[in-house]
Motif scaffolding. Structure first.
Motif, PDB file in Angstrom:
ATOM      1  N   PHE A 127       0.828  -1.219   0.000  1.00 51.64           N
ATOM      2  CA  PHE A 127       0.000   0.000   0.000  1.00 51.64           C
ATOM      3  C   PHE A 127       0.861   1.268   0.000  1.00 51.64           C
ATOM      4  CE2 PHE A 127      -2.417  -3.427   2.004  1.00 51.64           C
ATOM      5  CZ  PHE A 127      -3.498  -3.473   1.141  1.00 51.64           C
ATOM      6  N   THR A 128       2.106   1.160  -0.462  1.00 48.23           N
ATOM      7  CA  THR A 128       2.975   2.320  -0.628  1.00 48.23           C
ATOM      8  C   THR A 128       2.401   3.221  -1.718  1.00 48.23           C
ATOM      9  OG1 THR A 128       4.920   1.016  -0.012  1.00 48.23           O
ATOM     10  CG2 THR A 128       5.320   3.080  -1.186  1.00 48.23           C
ATOM     11  N   ALA A 129       2.273   4.505  -1.412  1.00 48.05           N
ATOM     12  CA  ALA A 129       1.696   5.455  -2.366  1.00 48.05           C
ATOM     13  C   ALA A 129       2.668   5.743  -3.498  1.00 48.05           C
ATOM     14  CB  ALA A 129       1.323   6.751  -1.656  1.00 48.05           C
ATOM     15  N   LEU A 130       2.112   6.019  -4.675  1.00 46.84           N
ATOM     16  CA  LEU A 130       2.892   6.409  -5.842  1.00 46.84           C
ATOM     17  C   LEU A 130       2.296   7.680  -6.434  1.00 46.84           C
ATOM     18  CD1 LEU A 130       3.163   2.854  -7.401  1.00 46.84           C
ATOM     19  CD2 LEU A 130       5.072   4.166  -6.454  1.00 46.84           C
ATOM     20  N   PRO A 131       3.125   8.602  -6.950  1.00 53.17           N
ATOM     21  CA  PRO A 131       2.609   9.870  -7.491  1.00 53.17           C
ATOM     22  C   PRO A 131       2.008   9.680  -8.874  1.00 53.17           C
ATOM     23  CG  PRO A 131       4.994   9.793  -7.714  1.00 53.17           C
ATOM     24  CD  PRO A 131       4.598   8.540  -6.972  1.00 53.17           C
ATOM     25  N   LEU A 132       0.841   9.050  -8.883  1.00 51.21           N
ATOM     26  CA  LEU A 132       0.252   8.594 -10.129  1.00 51.21           C
ATOM     27  C   LEU A 132      -1.243   8.397  -9.933  1.00 51.21           C
ATOM     28  CD1 LEU A 132       1.204   7.387 -12.955  1.00 51.21           C
ATOM     29  CD2 LEU A 132       1.148   5.167 -11.817  1.00 51.21           C
ATOM     30  N   GLY A 133      -2.045   8.876 -10.852  1.00 48.01           N
ATOM     31  CA  GLY A 133      -3.459   8.558 -10.890  1.00 48.01           C
ATOM     32  C   GLY A 133      -4.331   9.283  -9.881  1.00 48.01           C
ATOM     33  N   GLU A 134      -5.630   9.284 -10.157  1.00 47.56           N
ATOM     34  CA  GLU A 134      -6.641   9.784  -9.227  1.00 47.56           C
ATOM     35  C   GLU A 134      -7.819   8.830  -9.272  1.00 47.56           C
ATOM     36  OE1 GLU A 134      -8.010  13.708  -8.816  1.00 47.56           O
ATOM     37  OE2 GLU A 134      -6.078  14.629  -9.300  1.00 47.56           O
ATOM     38  N   PRO A 135      -8.188   8.210  -8.147  1.00 44.78           N
ATOM     39  CA  PRO A 135      -7.527   8.322  -6.849  1.00 44.78           C
ATOM     40  C   PRO A 135      -6.097   7.792  -6.910  1.00 44.78           C
ATOM     41  CG  PRO A 135      -9.210   6.615  -6.816  1.00 44.78           C
ATOM     42  CD  PRO A 135      -9.326   7.292  -8.112  1.00 44.78           C
ATOM     43  N   LEU A 136      -5.304   8.220  -5.930  1.00 47.57           N
ATOM     44  CA  LEU A 136      -3.876   7.944  -5.914  1.00 47.57           C
ATOM     45  C   LEU A 136      -3.587   6.445  -6.012  1.00 47.57           C
ATOM     46  CD1 LEU A 136      -1.350   9.829  -5.476  1.00 47.57           C
ATOM     47  CD2 LEU A 136      -1.374   9.068  -3.105  1.00 47.57           C
ATOM     48  N   TYR A 137      -2.685   6.096  -6.918  1.00 48.08           N
ATOM     49  CA  TYR A 137      -2.248   4.711  -7.021  1.00 48.08           C
ATOM     50  C   TYR A 137      -1.393   4.336  -5.811  1.00 48.08           C
ATOM     51  CZ  TYR A 137      -3.452   3.150 -11.774  1.00 48.08           C
ATOM     52  OH  TYR A 137      -4.101   2.704 -12.892  1.00 48.08           O
ATOM     53  N   GLN A 138      -1.519   3.080  -5.420  1.00 53.85           N
ATOM     54  CA  GLN A 138      -0.568   2.469  -4.502  1.00 53.85           C
ATOM     55  C   GLN A 138       0.046   1.268  -5.219  1.00 53.85           C
ATOM     56  OE1 GLN A 138      -3.116   1.879  -1.017  1.00 53.85           O
ATOM     57  NE2 GLN A 138      -2.357   3.758  -0.103  1.00 53.85           N
ATOM     58  N   MET A 139       1.036   0.630  -4.600  1.00 50.69           N
ATOM     59  CA  MET A 139       1.731  -0.455  -5.284  1.00 50.69           C
ATOM     60  C   MET A 139       0.778  -1.565  -5.724  1.00 50.69           C
ATOM     61  SD  MET A 139       4.947  -0.001  -5.927  1.00 50.69           S
ATOM     62  CE  MET A 139       5.471  -1.684  -6.258  1.00 50.69           C
ATOM     63  N   LYS A 143       0.843  -2.930  -9.503  1.00 55.35           N
ATOM     64  CA  LYS A 143       1.113  -4.332  -9.812  1.00 55.35           C
ATOM     65  C   LYS A 143       0.029  -4.896 -10.734  1.00 55.35           C
ATOM     66  CE  LYS A 143       4.856  -5.846  -7.874  1.00 55.35           C
ATOM     67  NZ  LYS A 143       5.862  -6.649  -8.574  1.00 55.35           N
ATOM     68  N   LEU A 144      -1.216  -4.663 -10.378  1.00 58.50           N
ATOM     69  CA  LEU A 144      -2.320  -5.196 -11.170  1.00 58.50           C
ATOM     70  C   LEU A 144      -2.359  -4.559 -12.559  1.00 58.50           C
ATOM     71  CD1 LEU A 144      -5.121  -5.345  -8.442  1.00 58.50           C
ATOM     72  CD2 LEU A 144      -3.644  -7.197  -9.256  1.00 58.50           C
ATOM     73  N   ALA A 145      -1.985  -3.288 -12.639  1.00 55.55           N
ATOM     74  CA  ALA A 145      -1.967  -2.610 -13.934  1.00 55.55           C
ATOM     75  C   ALA A 145      -0.863  -3.144 -14.840  1.00 55.55           C
ATOM     76  CB  ALA A 145      -1.799  -1.102 -13.731  1.00 55.55           C
ATOM     77  N   MET A 146       0.337  -3.340 -14.287  1.00 61.00           N
ATOM     78  CA  MET A 146       1.458  -3.796 -15.102  1.00 61.00           C
ATOM     79  C   MET A 146       1.244  -5.212 -15.638  1.00 61.00           C
ATOM     80  SD  MET A 146       3.470  -1.246 -15.479  1.00 61.00           S
ATOM     81  CE  MET A 146       1.909  -0.345 -15.537  1.00 61.00           C
ATOM     82  N   TYR A 147       0.442  -6.006 -14.932  1.00 60.49           N
ATOM     83  CA  TYR A 147       0.181  -7.376 -15.362  1.00 60.49           C
ATOM     84  C   TYR A 147      -1.225  -7.534 -15.950  1.00 60.49           C
ATOM     85  CZ  TYR A 147       4.133  -8.225 -12.154  1.00 60.49           C
ATOM     86  OH  TYR A 147       5.351  -8.193 -11.509  1.00 60.49           O
ATOM     87  N   VAL A 148      -1.826  -6.439 -16.353  1.00 67.08           N
ATOM     88  CA  VAL A 148      -3.232  -6.466 -16.760  1.00 67.08           C
ATOM     89  C   VAL A 148      -3.472  -7.383 -17.960  1.00 67.08           C
ATOM     90  CG1 VAL A 148      -3.089  -4.455 -18.308  1.00 67.08           C
ATOM     91  CG2 VAL A 148      -5.249  -4.964 -17.122  1.00 67.08           C
ATOM     92  N   CYS A 162       6.473  -9.927  -5.998  1.00 68.36           N
ATOM     93  CA  CYS A 162       6.730  -9.246  -4.724  1.00 68.36           C
ATOM     94  C   CYS A 162       6.149  -7.843  -4.754  1.00 68.36           C
ATOM     95  CB  CYS A 162       8.233  -9.199  -4.433  1.00 68.36           C
ATOM     96  SG  CYS A 162       8.940 -10.822  -4.106  1.00 68.36           S
ATOM     97  N   ALA A 163       6.001  -7.248  -3.555  1.00 67.16           N
ATOM     98  CA  ALA A 163       5.254  -5.998  -3.417  1.00 67.16           C
ATOM     99  C   ALA A 163       6.086  -4.747  -3.653  1.00 67.16           C
ATOM    100  CB  ALA A 163       4.622  -5.929  -2.028  1.00 67.16           C
ATOM    101  N   ASP A 164       7.409  -4.868  -3.712  1.00 71.47           N
ATOM    102  CA  ASP A 164       8.228  -3.659  -3.729  1.00 71.47           C
ATOM    103  C   ASP A 164       9.064  -3.498  -4.990  1.00 71.47           C
ATOM    104  OD1 ASP A 164      10.003  -5.698  -3.276  1.00 71.47           O
ATOM    105  OD2 ASP A 164      10.731  -4.955  -1.347  1.00 71.47           O
ATOM    106  N   ASP A 165       8.629  -4.127  -6.092  1.00 70.94           N
ATOM    107  CA  ASP A 165       9.354  -3.915  -7.342  1.00 70.94           C
ATOM    108  C   ASP A 165       8.383  -3.598  -8.475  1.00 70.94           C
ATOM    109  OD1 ASP A 165       8.446  -6.472  -8.502  1.00 70.94           O
ATOM    110  OD2 ASP A 165       9.815  -7.396  -7.089  1.00 70.94           O
ATOM    111  N   ILE A 166       8.925  -2.997  -9.521  1.00 73.99           N
ATOM    112  CA  ILE A 166       8.141  -2.596 -10.683  1.00 73.99           C
ATOM    113  C   ILE A 166       8.828  -3.142 -11.926  1.00 73.99           C
ATOM    114  CG2 ILE A 166       7.278  -0.637 -12.052  1.00 73.99           C
ATOM    115  CD1 ILE A 166       7.533   1.069  -9.481  1.00 73.99           C
TER     116      ILE A 166
END
Length: 581
Positions: A127-139, A143-148, A162-166
């Motif tokens: 649930f780490t916040a990322l400066p992206l999207g509205e409402p604000l994206y979290q990890m 993750k779900l977007a990159m593997y959509v 894992c939860a902490d890589d992109i």
């Protein structure tokens, strides 16, 4: 912007666009993952994750109509992400039985206390916040977007990540990443040889090497875990660039790991492994301990190598040997993503760099300097090098370069030094935060009341380093200063300092240094005074009756609902003030 960055940017924006169309939509079978599973280290963390996922679903920030599950590790010894994988399979089998053979599952490992990125400790790094999207994206959303695109091209089975890589990648429009082979199928990214020493490295079948297309399917003969450069060369893992590798300028490179898939039949094999070895008493790595057993050139020799193990339990070697003997001859396939990038956000240094300084990731992912915030900054977006997320910052404030704010509120005249992280803080008028410090405010339950504590450290402080007993605390450094000297500057005697939990291993993590206060602003102000005293070398007298707790204790008694309520309140305030302006 170079050609590779441009193609990754286009491909990434398309994945984000596609995922945004699914958020809040009731999906049918086959449109997305059938199951999204997140692992947690204990029941407390599981509760925190479940509440946040439930809130996301209610706010329609996630796709609807699918099952979201959070599984906590069993009580007892730490079992690592490999152990979490096995126990998650056991839980899935008990819930769904044979029906699991029809499901496409993503399993995200998010357990652990995130000691290297403490602003993710209370609510979880997924649930780490990322400066992206509205409402604000979290990890989780990222993750779900990159593997959509994965579920539609996947036979029933499980994707482990894992939860902490992109991972960012680009392939031709008419191509797809397909997960349809038996055994394990891993994504592989071209990386400098030096990077291979800290990752998993694939040794490819030399008879299958081809022309370096954007995507290739190849067999792997051996997997190396954090190998030396000499080992990579001797094993044939080092590849030579010959015109087709999009990701690197290096003449030599290796293929490193990130995410892998196991088909349903192999998942059942893993489930049988857990039944065979019984209750786990040591940490198992889902990469090093599973993948090193695979491939025709795998040997049992790796089971005795414990150099890269944080805690060497007596049973680890025996456990690895059982895994090797059980999984040997299981196929290991790799998908070479030659136009791809792997980013890790697991430490404060990586977090600051990627969110503020890294122009490449900023362009590829479309990161903003100010996301879902009230922050007036006259500097053009292209030149900004700080990051503000879901925060309210008075126009008279100064947020210096390479600093990150998340879920904060700053009153007039506040200055934030260079290279600092503020999380969940309420900062009173005119205060000045030093350079390169970390400050994170939490709500805790103390004596049956809601209270607040702001933990603070230097960005480079090692929270995991421990010494044997309080008598050796001089070996611990807070902001680069001996902890004993810090106590003197705060007017505290060595005898006053308390360590929570296991006092045979004393660290900054369990040192009781942080005041418990009645409100957020006071909590921040007192912790800031302590930081400033250390930085300036001045003396501060703390009240003798002030209760001090550690980061370890704060997590044990955190008031999760109040912390989430404060975030919702901040979210509402931003929307209200936007509508007025």
């Amino acid at each position: 912007m170079n050609e590779q960055c441009k193609t990754l940017q286009i491909a990434t924006r398309e994945k984000l666009r596609k995922f945004d169309t699914l958020r809040g939509k009731e999906l049918q079978a086959g449109e997305f993952w059938d199951l999204v599973v997140v692992t947690a280290i204990d029941e407390s963390q599981r509760d925190a994750y479940e509440i946040q996922i439930k809130d996301k679903v209610a706010r329609k920030e996630l796709p609807l109509g699918i099952d979201y599950k959070v599984f906590a590790d069993p009580l007892g010894a730490k079992i690592g992400n490999g152990g979490s994988t096995l126990y998650s399979l056991k839980r899935l089998d008990s819930i769904y039985g044979m029906a699991l053979g029809r499901f496409r599952v993503i399993l995200i490992h998010a357990g652990g206390f995130s000691q290297r990125l403490p602003n993710a400790s209370a609510l979880g790094k997924i649930f780490t916040a990322l400066p992206l999207g509205e409402p604000l994206y979290q990890m989780l959303e990222l993750k779900l977007a990159m593997y959509v695109d994965f579920p539609s091209q996947m036979k029933p089975g499980i994707l482990v990540t894992c939860a902490d890589d992109i991972e960012l990648y680009s392939i031709a429009e008419d191509n797809r990443i397909q997960f349809d082979k038996p055994g394990f199928t891993a994504l592989a990214h071209p990386s400098p040889v030096s990077i291979g020493t800290t990752h998993g490295v694939f040794v490819l079948d030399p008879h299958e090497k081809s022309g370096m297309e954007e995507i290739e399917y190849i067999s792997c003969v051996q997997f190396l875990h954090k190998p030396s450069i000499a080992k990579m060369r001797d094993s044939g893992a080092v590849c030579e660039k010959h015109g087709g590798c999009f990701s690197l300028t290096d003449d030599e490179f290796v293929y490193t790991d990130s995410t892998y898939y196991v088909d349903y039949a192999t998942a059942i094999i893993l489930l049988g492994l857990l039944k065979k070895i019984g209750p786990l008493e040591c940490e198992i790595d889902a990469y090093g301990d599973f993948l090193q057993a695979l491939g025709p050139k795998a040997t049992i020799a790796y089971t005795n190598n414990t150099e890269n193990v944080s805690k060497q339990e007596a049973s680890l070697v025996e456990m690895r040997q059982k895994i090797f003997n059980y999984l040997r001859e299981t196929p290991l396939n790799v998908i070479l993503l030659n136009n791809s990038k792997f980013y890790h956000l697991g430490t404060t240094t990586e977090y600051l760099f990627h969110l503020t300084e890294d122009p490449v990731l900023r362009q590829e992912l479309g990161l903003l300097s100010s996301a879902f915030s009230l922050y007036l900054n006259e500097v053009p977006e292209s030149l900004r090098v700080s990051c503000v997320m879901q925060s309210i910052v008075d126009p008279s404030c100064l947020v210096s370069q390479q600093s990150v704010l998340e879920y904060c509120s700053l009153e007039a005249g506040v200055t934030v030094g260079r290279g600092s992280i503020l999380s969940g803080c309420r900062v009173s008028q005119g205060l000045s935060v030093p350079d390169e410090v970390f400050m994170h405010s939490l709500c805790v339950n103390h004596q049956d009341q809601s209270r607040f504590v702001t933990v603070s450290f230097g960005i480079d402080d090692n929270l995991k380093q421990s010494v044997q007993g309080p008598a050796n605390m001089g070996g611990l450094k807070f902001l680069g200063v001996s902890l004993a000297k810090c106590l003197a500057q705060w007017g505290l005697s060595d005898e006053v300092l308390r360590f929570s939990g296991d006092v045979s291993h004393c660290s900054l993590w369990n040192a009781c240094l942080f005041p418990v206060c009645s409100d957020l602003q006071s909590s921040f102000s007192v912790s800031l005074e302590m930081l400033q005293a250390v930085v300036s070398g001045s003396r501060l007298t703390l009240p003798t009756d002030m209760k001090l707790i550690s980061m370890h204790e704060a997590l044990q008694c955190k008031n999760l609902k109040e912390m989430l309520r404060l975030r919702k309140e901040l979210h509402y305030d931003i929307l209200q003030k936007r509508s007025i302006n």
